[in-house]
Design an enzyme around this catalytic site. Structure first.
Site, PDB file in Angstrom:
ATOM      1  N   LYS A 146      -5.257  51.259  89.972  1.00  0.00           N
ATOM      2  CA  LYS A 146      -6.336  50.273  89.987  1.00  0.00           C
ATOM      3  C   LYS A 146      -7.564  50.939  89.407  1.00  0.00           C
ATOM      4  CE  LYS A 146      -6.641  46.004  91.470  1.00  0.00           C
ATOM      5  NZ  LYS A 146      -5.540  45.039  91.655  1.00  0.00           N
TER       6      LYS A 146
HETATM    7  P1  NAD Z   1     -11.716  36.180  89.234  1.00  0.00           P
HETATM    8  O1  NAD Z   1     -12.853  37.058  88.927  1.00  0.00           O
HETATM    9  O2  NAD Z   1     -11.060  35.401  88.170  1.00  0.00           O
HETATM   10  O3  NAD Z   1     -12.137  35.169  90.412  1.00  0.00           O
HETATM   11  C1  NAD Z   1     -12.714  35.604  91.609  1.00  0.00           C
HETATM   12  C2  NAD Z   1     -13.270  34.375  92.285  1.00  0.00           C
HETATM   13  O4  NAD Z   1     -13.742  34.744  93.585  1.00  0.00           O
HETATM   14  C3  NAD Z   1     -14.457  33.765  91.541  1.00  0.00           C
HETATM   15  O5  NAD Z   1     -14.356  32.356  91.606  1.00  0.00           O
HETATM   16  C4  NAD Z   1     -15.636  34.249  92.366  1.00  0.00           C
HETATM   17  O6  NAD Z   1     -16.770  33.405  92.256  1.00  0.00           O
HETATM   18  C5  NAD Z   1     -15.025  34.182  93.749  1.00  0.00           C
HETATM   19  N1  NAD Z   1     -15.790  34.902  94.769  1.00  0.00           N
HETATM   20  C6  NAD Z   1     -16.375  36.111  94.684  1.00  0.00           C
HETATM   21  N2  NAD Z   1     -17.029  36.365  95.819  1.00  0.00           N
HETATM   22  C7  NAD Z   1     -16.836  35.300  96.626  1.00  0.00           C
HETATM   23  C8  NAD Z   1     -17.273  34.957  97.934  1.00  0.00           C
HETATM   24  N3  NAD Z   1     -18.043  35.779  98.637  1.00  0.00           N
HETATM   25  N4  NAD Z   1     -16.886  33.770  98.465  1.00  0.00           N
HETATM   26  C9  NAD Z   1     -16.115  32.906  97.771  1.00  0.00           C
HETATM   27  N5  NAD Z   1     -15.690  33.171  96.526  1.00  0.00           N
HETATM   28  C10 NAD Z   1     -16.043  34.357  95.972  1.00  0.00           C
HETATM   29  O7  NAD Z   1     -10.650  37.115  89.988  1.00  0.00           O
HETATM   30  P2  NAD Z   1      -9.097  36.863  90.212  1.00  0.00           P
HETATM   31  O8  NAD Z   1      -8.370  37.582  89.140  1.00  0.00           O
HETATM   32  O9  NAD Z   1      -8.844  35.444  90.468  1.00  0.00           O
HETATM   33  O10 NAD Z   1      -8.855  37.703  91.547  1.00  0.00           O
HETATM   34  C11 NAD Z   1      -9.096  37.150  92.838  1.00  0.00           C
HETATM   35  C12 NAD Z   1      -8.342  37.963  93.878  1.00  0.00           C
HETATM   36  O11 NAD Z   1      -6.953  37.944  93.559  1.00  0.00           O
HETATM   37  C13 NAD Z   1      -8.724  39.431  93.961  1.00  0.00           C
HETATM   38  O12 NAD Z   1      -8.567  39.873  95.290  1.00  0.00           O
HETATM   39  C14 NAD Z   1      -7.684  40.122  93.101  1.00  0.00           C
HETATM   40  O13 NAD Z   1      -7.527  41.472  93.439  1.00  0.00           O
HETATM   41  C15 NAD Z   1      -6.478  39.280  93.461  1.00  0.00           C
HETATM   42  N6  NAD Z   1      -5.385  39.329  92.477  1.00  0.00           N
HETATM   43  C16 NAD Z   1      -5.577  38.969  91.181  1.00  0.00           C
HETATM   44  C17 NAD Z   1      -4.511  38.987  90.289  1.00  0.00           C
HETATM   45  C18 NAD Z   1      -4.639  38.533  88.862  1.00  0.00           C
HETATM   46  O14 NAD Z   1      -3.616  38.436  88.192  1.00  0.00           O
HETATM   47  N7  NAD Z   1      -5.814  38.214  88.372  1.00  0.00           N
HETATM   48  C19 NAD Z   1      -3.239  39.415  90.727  1.00  0.00           C
HETATM   49  C20 NAD Z   1      -3.073  39.751  92.068  1.00  0.00           C
HETATM   50  C21 NAD Z   1      -4.149  39.709  92.940  1.00  0.00           C
END
Ligand code: NAD
Length: 419
Positions: free
Chosen positions: A108
């Site tokens: 990561k």
């Molecule tokens: P992203 O940046 O596309 O979206 C994150 C979202 O969370 C945004 O809408 C942001 O505004 C919101 N957010 C941030 N702080 C917040 C809060 N305090 N309250 C409510 N919403 C809040 O990120 P993503 O890729 O969608 O990742 C989201 C989660 O999923 C993370 O934990 C990431 O580690 C996990 N994840 C992502 C992937 C992937 O393929 N992108 C894979 C596995 C896990």
């Protein structure tokens, strides 16, 4: 051993591991070798700001273990990023990849920055400089990056281009989650959210919940949350609540997720979508619903609110949304079907693996092949977790972790300790 890593997220990963190590009766002298990351890299990334000044941002990459293959994992751009958080996320990636049977260790990375406060040009400068600083430590057979919170397909394209420029040839397999026109795979952008939706559907079958008319609340409306919402809506589920870091909306009659998604595509955030459905973000996840999908950040379900949850399925799209204290409360309640993060959001890394394989072979699959193989892989993991929870009499989270830790442990002990 006293570790270089600290902070609440790292402590959470350590506590989870200790619990599993006790359950698996892993000897104490074997535990540090399994838990502590192989290496951590810290870099300073200077960029030119649009106003002519210079700013320096701190970046990290943690590679947890190299036993099963290269490390694999996302890159996060967020103000919360520190080396302890990145290490915890790398450790969870290891258990996630092992549970899914992928030939990877966990990795990561991230930069401590608010990406919403950068212009597109500044974001490109920072992304390119970060990758340039990482060149000695990554490679298609060493460590392969992907998107995470605050990064997206465009950032992956800049990473890939920067790495390739230094190699003098296109090396598309250095990152996954790239746009299709830069060697990415069909279905990667949607993979994590679609995977969440597939597993929720399987959990609903298990609980005899009819998807039509079932209700869901989604925290986080980025890549994972928005695709999960759209995909659940296609299955007939009514999305009654959504939030991001700028706004929360709730309407028990159901929200129009296609319109919400359009709004976010145009404005980057949910704020400004509606005045009528505005809701208190803290209270959103406590509302009654069939499915709760935390899809934003860690540690949002805690000892303070776990007893107040009113969902039947907790589908962890985010990594680490539930603290160990909250886990204990949820286990005692025994009325919530938990799809733990390392199972629930594994669709992303599974399709990243497909993208990497396609890139190495320069032989590309159609979208149906990608999504069929994704469902097969998730189904296998889902079955394994349910069986293990049943046979060991443990929670679904602990079952998922036990399989992940055990797989890495077996490989380490069979390979032996060098020299
Ligand atoms: P992203 O940046 O596309 O979206 C994150 C979202 O969370 C945004 O809408 C942001 O505004 C919101 N957010 C941030 N702080 C917040 C809060 N305090 N309250 C409510 N919403 C809040 O990120 P993503 O890729 O969608 O990742 C989201 C989660 O999923 C993370 O934990 C990431 O580690 C996990 N994840 C992502 C992937 C992937 O393929 N992108 C894979 C596995 C896990």
């Amino acid at each position: 051993m006293n570790s270089f890593y600290s902070g609440p997220v790292f402590e959470m990963a350590r506590r989870q591991f200790d619990g599993i190590a006790d359950h698996l009766e892993i000897a104490f002298d074997e535990r540090d070798r399994l838990l502590l990351p192989k290496r951590a890299i810290a870099v300073s990334c200077p960029i030119h700001r649009d106003d002519g000044s210079t700013a320096v941002f701190q970046g990290y990459r943690v590679q947890h273990h190299l036993t099963l293959g290269p490390t694999k994992g996302g890159t996060r751009f967020a103000p919360s990023v520190d080396v302890g958080e990145v290490a915890a996320l790398a450790i969870w990636m290891s258990w996630k990849c092992a549970l899914a049977g992928l030939p990877y260790g966990g990795g990561k990375g991230g930069i401590t920055v608010d990406p919403y406060a950068l212009s597109p040009r500044e974001l490109e400068g920072l992304s390119r400089r970060y990758m340039q600083e990482m060149i000695p430590f990554v490679g298609p057979h060493t460590d392969v990056m992907a998107p995470d919170m605050g990064t997206n397909e465009q950032v992956m394209a800049w990473f890939m281009d920067t790495y390739s420029m230094y190699q003098g040839q296109t090396v598309s397999e250095i990152v996954t989650g790239k746009p299709v026109e830069c060697g990415g795979t069909l279905g990667r952008r949607e993979a994590t959210g679609r995977g969440v939706s597939y597993l929720v559907a399987r959990a609903m079958e298990n609980l005899s919940i009819n998807p039509t008319g079932a209700t869901a609340i989604i925290q986080g409306f980025g890549n994972v949350g928005s695709v999960a919402a759209l995909s659940l809506a296609k299955r007939g589920v009514k999305i009654i609540g959504v939030s991001d870091h700028t706004a929360a909306y709730f309407d028990h009659r159901g929200l129009d997720v296609v319109k919400l998604d359009d709004h976010v595509r145009r404005n980057r955030v949910l704020k400004g979508y509606s005045e009528e459905a505005l809701f208190d973000p803290q209270d959103l996840i406590l509302q009654q619903c069939d499915i709760l999908v935390p899809a934003a950040m860690e540690r949002v379900i805690t000892a303070e609110n776990a007893a107040k949850l009113q969902c039947r399925i907790l589908a962890e799209g985010a990594n680490g949304p539930t603290t160990p204290e909250a886990d204990e409360i949820i286990e005692q309640r025994n009325d919530i079907f938990v799809l733990p993060d390392i199972l629930c959001n594994a669709g992303g890394v599974i399709v990243s693996y497909f993208e990497w394989v396609q890139g190495l072979q320069q032989y590309f699959w159609d979208e149906k092949e990608v999504s069929d193989k994704l469902e097969t892989a998730l189904e296998r993991s889902f079955q394994k977790v349910l069986r293990r929870a049943e046979s060991d009499g443990i929670s679904q989270r602990n079952a998922a972790l036990a399989i992940g830790v055990e797989t890495v442990r077996k490989s380490k002990s069979t390979r032996g300790l060098f020299p």
